[in-house]
Write a protein that holds these residues in place. Structure first.
Motif, PDB file in Angstrom:
ATOM      1  N   TYR A  30       0.827  -1.213   0.000  1.00 10.59           N
ATOM      2  CA  TYR A  30       0.000   0.000   0.000  1.00 10.59           C
ATOM      3  C   TYR A  30       0.858   1.258   0.000  1.00 10.59           C
ATOM      4  N   PHE A  31       1.854   1.309   0.916  1.00 10.25           N
ATOM      5  CA  PHE A  31       2.675   2.518   1.020  1.00 10.25           C
ATOM      6  C   PHE A  31       3.729   2.627  -0.080  1.00 10.25           C
ATOM      7  N   ASN A  32       3.828   1.631  -0.904  1.00  6.84           N
ATOM      8  CA  ASN A  32       4.692   1.729  -2.080  1.00  6.84           C
ATOM      9  C   ASN A  32       3.901   2.105  -3.331  1.00  6.84           C
ATOM     10  N   SER A  33       2.589   2.253  -3.198  1.00  8.80           N
ATOM     11  CA  SER A  33       1.755   2.553  -4.366  1.00  8.80           C
ATOM     12  C   SER A  33       0.796   3.696  -4.051  1.00  8.80           C
ATOM     13  N   THR A  34      -0.491   3.388  -3.985  1.00 13.13           N
ATOM     14  CA  THR A  34      -1.496   4.417  -3.733  1.00 13.13           C
ATOM     15  C   THR A  34      -1.247   5.159  -2.434  1.00 13.13           C
ATOM     16  N   GLY A  35      -0.880   4.406  -1.403  1.00 13.06           N
ATOM     17  CA  GLY A  35      -0.643   5.028  -0.108  1.00 13.06           C
ATOM     18  C   GLY A  35       0.498   6.023  -0.135  1.00 13.06           C
ATOM     19  N   PHE A  36       1.547   5.712  -0.898  1.00 10.35           N
ATOM     20  CA  PHE A  36       2.671   6.650  -0.991  1.00 10.35           C
ATOM     21  C   PHE A  36       2.227   7.955  -1.631  1.00 10.35           C
ATOM     22  N   GLU A  37       1.469   7.861  -2.703  1.00 12.66           N
ATOM     23  CA  GLU A  37       0.998   9.070  -3.379  1.00 12.66           C
ATOM     24  C   GLU A  37       0.167   9.925  -2.426  1.00 12.66           C
ATOM     25  N   ARG A  38      -0.688   9.261  -1.673  1.00 15.18           N
ATOM     26  CA  ARG A  38      -1.566   9.976  -0.748  1.00 15.18           C
ATOM     27  C   ARG A  38      -0.779  10.622   0.386  1.00 15.18           C
ATOM     28  N   TRP A  39       0.057   9.830   1.065  1.00  7.30           N
ATOM     29  CA  TRP A  39       0.733  10.333   2.256  1.00  7.30           C
ATOM     30  C   TRP A  39       1.924  11.211   1.945  1.00  7.30           C
ATOM     31  N   ASN A  40       2.501  11.064   0.768  1.00  8.88           N
ATOM     32  CA  ASN A  40       3.558  11.983   0.360  1.00  8.88           C
ATOM     33  C   ASN A  40       2.998  13.395   0.212  1.00  8.88           C
ATOM     34  N   LYS A  41       1.758  13.489  -0.264  1.00  9.79           N
ATOM     35  CA  LYS A  41       1.111  14.800  -0.357  1.00  9.79           C
ATOM     36  C   LYS A  41       0.779  15.336   1.035  1.00  9.79           C
ATOM     37  N   ILE A  42       0.263  14.467   1.877  1.00  6.63           N
ATOM     38  CA  ILE A  42      -0.121  14.906   3.220  1.00  6.63           C
ATOM     39  C   ILE A  42       1.092  15.382   4.010  1.00  6.63           C
ATOM     40  N   TYR A  43       2.210  14.665   3.890  1.00  3.39           N
ATOM     41  CA  TYR A  43       3.420  15.026   4.622  1.00  3.39           C
ATOM     42  C   TYR A  43       4.300  16.004   3.853  1.00  3.39           C
ATOM     43  N   GLY A  44       3.786  16.538   2.766  1.00  3.37           N
ATOM     44  CA  GLY A  44       4.550  17.492   1.970  1.00  3.37           C
ATOM     45  C   GLY A  44       4.043  18.915   2.146  1.00  3.37           C
ATOM     46  N   GLU A  45       4.272  19.744   1.139  1.00  4.60           N
ATOM     47  CA  GLU A  45       3.867  21.146   1.211  1.00  4.60           C
ATOM     48  C   GLU A  45       2.898  21.529   0.101  1.00  4.60           C
ATOM     49  N   THR A  46       2.489  20.580  -0.710  1.00  2.00           N
ATOM     50  CA  THR A  46       1.594  20.879  -1.808  1.00  2.00           C
ATOM     51  C   THR A  46       0.238  21.383  -1.310  1.00  2.00           C
ATOM     52  N   ASP A  47      -0.390  22.217  -2.119  1.00  2.00           N
ATOM     53  CA  ASP A  47      -1.740  22.698  -1.811  1.00  2.00           C
ATOM     54  C   ASP A  47      -2.799  21.732  -2.322  1.00  2.00           C
ATOM     55  N   ASP A  48      -2.363  20.679  -3.014  1.00  2.00           N
ATOM     56  CA  ASP A  48      -3.291  19.714  -3.607  1.00  2.00           C
ATOM     57  C   ASP A  48      -3.731  18.683  -2.569  1.00  2.00           C
ATOM     58  N   VAL A  49      -4.371  19.168  -1.512  1.00  2.00           N
ATOM     59  CA  VAL A  49      -4.888  18.309  -0.458  1.00  2.00           C
ATOM     60  C   VAL A  49      -6.288  18.782  -0.086  1.00  2.00           C
TER      61      VAL A  49
END
Length: 350
Positions: free
Chosen positions: A130-149
């Protein structure tokens, strides 16, 4: 509603009526509003709750779609902080029973069992996948600085960062130069990177190669931007928590226990404790009646990216495991936003 709802909470489930710091409110099927109900209103609400419970048993899916879709997380408005940490505003016992009836009538675990089955029955592998696929995409955004959340993701980002900041505040008075730290379940490096930039010798690991790879990239970007690198470069490694080895001055494990079922938590805590010579800092989702119900509400509307199990843990059980491993709790904090709940414990060898 496709993100983790309670990434860290615990406590033993008990009746909200027995809690001294719980604010009461009337709960309808589609909203949560604060009220001080006289007996007549309480009687009316009880009648409504009984009727709602009956309708749930007859048509739970239809009830869920009609009453909870859209404002599905209205119940989270019933969670608020108090001076003691977290107070929970819930409805009368009958209303809670009605909501509980709806949640029990559903089967939120089926998709996760399917995911586990596709990983050969290995839940750890299903989490890694999960965290190597869909989960990574999701949580990388959450733990990042993007406004796309979305609102939920942004709230979780804020809550997680508050927990990280508390750890950094706890260690602010320490000279971190040369201090060895194992950050187990490092994610994208939200804690490992600032500790490394303060001079600590970091061993950062995560079960997801995508997550730990992102952490390494973020660290390198910080150094390239002019931040001072530590004397010993941090080591980033894609391994599971049980595979972590060595001895460290401090071991940290933030927002990871939510992926561990109760029957594995004691072993996890014992292993983490065996790695630490001095200090152990962990966080987990506390188990309370309100958080348990909220978690189930979220599971009714999972979305495609909410695919892993989420486990809540009673604080006294966690503390007992720490004591058995030779550690005592010296400091504790609670972080509670609308969609993020985390108990943080700082422990030292007894």
């Amino acid at each position: 509603a496709d993100d983790r709802i309670a990434p860290s909470a615990h406590y033993v489930e008990r009746s909200p009526l027995a809690e001294p710091n719980i604010r009461m409110s009337a709960v309808s099927c589609s909203s949560v509003r604060a009220t001080v109900a006289p007996k007549a209103v309480a009687k009316r609400d009880a009648a409504k709750a009984a009727k709602a419970a009956k309708s749930v048993s007859l048509a739970a899916p239809a009830f869920a779609a009609a009453s909870l879709a859209g404002p599905a997380f209205a119940a989270t408005e019933a969670l608020s902080q108090t001076a003691d940490g977290v107070g929970v505003a819930v409805g009368g016992a009958a209303a809670v029973a009605a909501v509980g009836g709806l949640l029990i009538a559903t089967d939120p675990n089926k998709r996760r069992e399917d995911m586990k089955s596709s990983a050969g029955g290995d839940e750890a592998k299903s989490v890694a996948d999960y965290f190597n696929s869909t989960g990574f995409e999701r949580w990388n955004k959450i733990y990042g600085e993007t406004d796309d959340v979305n609102k939920v993701q942004l709230d979780i980002r804020v809550g997680h960062q508050q927990t990280v900041d508390k750890v950094l505040d706890w260690t602010a008075g320490m000279d971190m130069n040369g201090v060895t730290v194992c950050d187990a379940g490092c994610g994208t490096g939200s804690l490992a990177i600032p500790l490394a930039l303060r001079g600590a010798s970091i061993a950062a690991s995560d079960i997801s190669s995508a997550m730990v790879g992102e952490a390494e990239q973020r660290y390198n970007a910080e150094v390239a931007a002019g931040k001072k690198a530590p004397a010993v470069a941090p080591k980033f490694e894609a391994i599971g928590l049980e595979e972590c080895s060595g001895k460290y001055n401090m071991v940290t494990c933030i927002d990871v226990m939510i992926h561990y079922p109760t029957d594995r938590v004691n072993g996890m805590i014992s292993h983490l404790a065996s790695l630490s010579d001095d200090k152990l800092i962990i966080s987990f989702a506390p188990k309370t009646l309100a958080y348990s119900i909220l978690k189930r509400v979220g599971e009714l509307f999972p979305g495609p990216s909410k695919a892993t199990r989420a486990y809540l843990h009673a604080e006294e059980d966690v503390e007992a495991a720490l004591n058995a491993a030779g550690f005592k709790v010296t400091r504790r904090e609670m972080t509670a936003t609308q969609f993020y709940f985390s108990r943080l414990l700082e422990c030292e060898r007894a």
